[in-house]
Design an enzyme around this catalytic site. Structure first.
Site, PDB file in Angstrom:
ATOM      1  N   LYS A  86      -8.770   3.631 -18.984  1.00 62.40           N
ATOM      2  CA  LYS A  86      -9.133   3.953 -20.362  1.00 62.40           C
ATOM      3  C   LYS A  86      -7.949   3.675 -21.298  1.00 62.40           C
ATOM      4  CE  LYS A  86     -13.056   5.290 -18.549  1.00 62.40           C
ATOM      5  NZ  LYS A  86     -12.861   5.272 -17.120  1.00 62.40           N
ATOM      6  N   TYR A 101     -16.747  14.191 -15.793  1.00 65.93           N
ATOM      7  CA  TYR A 101     -17.277  12.842 -15.588  1.00 65.93           C
ATOM      8  C   TYR A 101     -18.246  12.847 -14.383  1.00 65.93           C
ATOM      9  CZ  TYR A 101     -17.385   8.006 -14.077  1.00 65.93           C
ATOM     10  OH  TYR A 101     -17.800   6.779 -13.655  1.00 65.93           O
ATOM     11  N   ARG A 153       0.839  -1.220   0.000  1.00 65.20           N
ATOM     12  CA  ARG A 153       0.000   0.000   0.000  1.00 65.20           C
ATOM     13  C   ARG A 153       0.865   1.258   0.000  1.00 65.20           C
ATOM     14  NH1 ARG A 153      -1.886   2.136   4.480  1.00 65.20           N
ATOM     15  NH2 ARG A 153      -2.141   0.153   5.568  1.00 65.20           N
ATOM     16  N   ASP A 181      -7.574  16.625 -15.715  1.00 70.88           N
ATOM     17  CA  ASP A 181      -7.845  15.217 -16.002  1.00 70.88           C
ATOM     18  C   ASP A 181      -7.628  15.022 -17.504  1.00 70.88           C
ATOM     19  OD1 ASP A 181      -9.026  12.770 -16.647  1.00 70.88           O
ATOM     20  OD2 ASP A 181     -10.525  12.930 -15.059  1.00 70.88           O
TER      21      ASP A 181
HETATM   22  C1  4LM Z   1     -16.963   6.958 -18.503  1.00 71.07           C
HETATM   23  N1  4LM Z   1     -15.248   7.547 -16.959  1.00 71.07           N
HETATM   24  O1  4LM Z   1     -16.959   8.149 -18.856  1.00 71.07           O
HETATM   25  P1  4LM Z   1     -12.435   5.247 -13.048  1.00 71.07           P
HETATM   26  N2  4LM Z   1     -11.939  10.839 -15.304  1.00 71.07           N
HETATM   27  C2  4LM Z   1     -12.596  10.750 -16.476  1.00 71.07           C
HETATM   28  C3  4LM Z   1     -13.427   9.662 -16.721  1.00 71.07           C
HETATM   29  O2  4LM Z   1     -14.056   9.598 -17.903  1.00 71.07           O
HETATM   30  C4  4LM Z   1     -13.591   8.674 -15.721  1.00 71.07           C
HETATM   31  C5  4LM Z   1     -12.911   8.818 -14.523  1.00 71.07           C
HETATM   32  C6  4LM Z   1     -12.078   9.908 -14.337  1.00 71.07           C
HETATM   33  C7  4LM Z   1     -16.198   6.606 -17.296  1.00 71.07           C
HETATM   34  C8  4LM Z   1     -16.386   5.490 -16.539  1.00 71.07           C
HETATM   35  C9  4LM Z   1     -17.591   4.677 -16.489  1.00 71.07           C
HETATM   36  C10 4LM Z   1     -12.416  11.813 -17.490  1.00 71.07           C
HETATM   37  C11 4LM Z   1     -14.488   7.572 -15.938  1.00 71.07           C
HETATM   38  C12 4LM Z   1     -13.023   7.802 -13.415  1.00 71.07           C
HETATM   39  O3  4LM Z   1     -13.680   4.706 -13.626  1.00 71.07           O
HETATM   40  O4  4LM Z   1     -12.556   5.453 -11.573  1.00 71.07           O
HETATM   41  O5  4LM Z   1     -11.190   4.486 -13.441  1.00 71.07           O
HETATM   42  O6  4LM Z   1     -12.213   6.709 -13.715  1.00 71.07           O
HETATM   43  O7  4LM Z   1     -17.539   6.071 -19.157  1.00 71.07           O
END
Ligand code: 4LM
Length: 413
Positions: free
Chosen positions: A213, A116, A63, A188
Site C-alpha cells: 500500500k 482486512y 530467503r 496493523d
Molecule cells: C485491501 N488489503 O484492503 P497484502 N493488512 C491490511 C490490508 O488492508 C491488507 C493486508 C494486510 C487489501 C488488499 C486487496 C490492513 C490488504 C494484506 O495484500 O497481502 O499485501 O496485504 O484492498
C-alpha cells in the site's frame, strides 16, 4: 570513504524515509544496489559453516537475508521507532509469520471484529484448525475487550483505523488490557503509515504493514513488513519466515526503497485530496453515512494529535438504497478505478461486502458493520478536481437511471 555517522535519532521522519538504514557501498552508489541473487558464496567451508552456526556475520541465502532487503528493514524499523524489522513476501505473509511465531495449540488470540478480509480468514479458519482459539470483539468497546481477554491470551491483533469502515481504536487502552495478561499487542498500521501513527508509542509490541500500500505507493509490488524488538524479530525470521518461506524478494525491497523516498510528500497530497473528497461526498443526498477520521464528529478526533497525526486518505461511505445502487455508482465511474488495494497514485474504489471482505460470513460482516451499500475509496494523487468531477458524473448517472430504492423517494446528486 565517508562514513554515515550523523546522529540519526535526530532526523525527522521525512529524512528517515530517504536516508534511514542507508548503507554506503564500495562505489558510493547513491541508490541502494539491488542484490538480485539467490545465494552468497563462501570463501571456504569454514566460513560457510561459521555463517550457518551464527559465529560469523554475513549473508548465506536470500530467503535468510539479503542486503537490499536489510536496508529496507532498517529504514522501516527506524520509521516505526523499533530496533528491528522483518520483510515478508506480502502483507498477509507478515501477518501470518508474526502471529504464528508466538502461538501454539491451546493458546487464545483476541482479534478486532473488523479487519482486512484475508486476515479474518486466517484467524477464523487456519488458526482454529491448529487448536488455537480465536475471539473477535469490537475493540472500540473497551469493556467488551476486557471481558474477552483470557489468562491464556497470547496475542491481541487490531488495525486502526479498521479496514474497511475506519473505526478508530484506542491503541494505548488495548495495549494496557493485553499487557495485564502478558499478551503481545500486534497493530496493523497499513492505513496510517508510520508518518501518521507510530503504534509503538501507544504500547504496541509489534507493528506491521502491507507494504503493498502506501509504503511502496506505486501499485507494482505486493509485500509486507513487521517491526518489533530484536528478540521478537529474530524469532519471526528464524521460524515462521525462514521455514514457511514467505520472505521478500530483493527486487520488491528495491522498489519499496524507491517508493518510500516520496512517502512524506505523497501522504501530504493523499490527505489533502481526501479531505476535499470527503467534504464533497458528505454533501451528497445519496450518501447515507460517511466514515472519515478527518471529520470533527468522527470519534478519531479524540485521538488526533496523540495517537494519530492525520486522517489518512481512505474514506468509506454507505448509500441509501441497496447493493445495486452501490454497484451502479461504481460502474458509472470513468477515471476512478474499480480495484481492491489502496495507497496507490491512482484513486481506487471497491465494494467491501463483495470484494475485500467477502471472506467474512454474512453474519460476521453484519456484526462488524460491513453493509451491502458500503463503498471504500482510496483517494489517490490525481488533481482532486478530476476525482470529484468523476464522482459527480457517476452520481448523476445513478440519478438519471433510478429514482427509488427501497420504496423511499431518494433525491440523487
Ligand atoms: C485491501 N488489503 O484492503 P497484502 N493488512 C491490511 C490490508 O488492508 C491488507 C493486508 C494486510 C487489501 C488488499 C486487496 C490492513 C490488504 C494484506 O495484500 O497481502 O499485501 O496485504 O484492498
Amino acid at each position: 570513504m565517508r562514513t554515515n555517522n550523523k546522529d540519526k535519532s535526530q532526523w525527522q521522519p521525512a529524512t528517515v524515509t530517504i536516508h534511514g538504514g542507508k548503507r554506503r557501498d564500495e562505489h558510493g552508489a547513491l541508490v541502494a544496489p539491488l542484490y538480485q541473487t539467490a545465494t552468497f558464496s563462501f570463501e571456504n567451508t569454514a566460513q560457510g559453516s561459521a555463517r550457518f552456526a551464527g559465529e560469523e556475520a554475513g549473508y548465506i541465502y536470500s530467503r535468510l537475508g539479503n542486503p537490499t532487503v536489510t536496508e529496507l528493514e532498517e529504514r522501516v524499523a527506524a520509521l516505526e521507532g523499533f530496533p528491528a524489522a522483518a520483510a515478508a513476501a506480502t502483507g498477509m505473509g507478515a501477518v501470518s509469520a508474526t502471529m504464528l511465531a508466538f502461538v501454539e495449540q491451546g493458546d487464545h488470540v483476541l482479534v478486532s471484529d473488523a479487519i482486512y478480509g484475508c486476515s479474518f480468514a486466517l484467524f477464523s479458519h487456519l488458526f482454529t484448525k491448529f487448536g488455537i482459539t480465536v475471539d473477535f470483539v469490537d475493540m472500540a468497546d473497551l469493556a467488551k475487550t476486557r471481558a474477552a481477554i483470557r489468562s491464556n491470551t497470547k496475542l491481541v491483533f487490531l488495525e486502526s483505523p479498521v479496514n474497511p469502515h475506519l473505526k478508530v481504536i484506542d491503541i494505548q487502552a488495548i495495549a494496557d488490557v493485553a499487557h495485564e495478561v502478558n499478551a503481545r499487542l500486534v497493530v496493523d498500521n497499513t492505513f496510517m503509515t508510520p508518518l501518521l501513527q507510530q503504534p509503538r508509542q501507544q504500547g504496541a509490541d509489534l507493528v506491521l504493514h502491507s507494504a503493498t500500500k502506501y509504503l511502496n505507493g506505486h501499485g507494482d509490488v505486493v509485500a509486507g513488513i513487521v517491526c518489533g524488538s530484536e528478540d521478537d524479530i529474530e524469532l519471526i525470521k528464524l521460524t515462521t519466515l525462514k521455514d514457511m518461506g514467505a520472505t521478500m524478494s530483493p527486487h520488491d525491497a528495491w522498489l519499496i526503497l524507491r517508493g518510500l523516498k516520496t512517502l512524506d510528500v505523497r501522504m501530504e497530497r493523499h490527505c489533502a485530496n481526501a479531505v476535499k473528497v470527503a467534504e464533497y461526498l458528505r454533501a451528497k443526498d445519496l450518501v447515507k453515512t460517511i466514515y472519515f477520521p478527518g471529520f470533527a464528529d468522527h470519534p478519531a478526533q479524540a485521538l488526533m494529535g496523540t495517537q494519530m497525526h492525520g486522517a489518512g486518505a481512505v474514506i468509506a461511505f454507505e448509500l441509501h438504497g441497496d447493493i445495486n445502487t452501490a454497484r451502479q455508482l461504481l460502474d458509472s465511474l470513468q477515471l476512478i478505478t474499480i480495484a481492491v488495494s489502496l495507497g496507490d497514485a491512482e484513486t481506487l474504489i471497491q465494494h467491501p461486502a463483495s470484494m475485500t471482505h467477502s471472506p467474512y460470513t454474512p453474519e460476521a460482516r453484519a456484526a462488524a458493520g460491513i453493509t451491502d451499500t458500503l463503498i471504500r475509496i482510496s483517494v489517490g494523487l490525481e488533481a482532486v478536481e478530476d476525482i470529484i468531477a468523476d464522482l459527480e458524473q457517476a452520481f448523476a448517472a445513478c440519478s438519471n437511471s433510478q429514482m427509488t430504492t427501497t420504496g423511499e423517494q431518494v433525491r440523487y446528486g
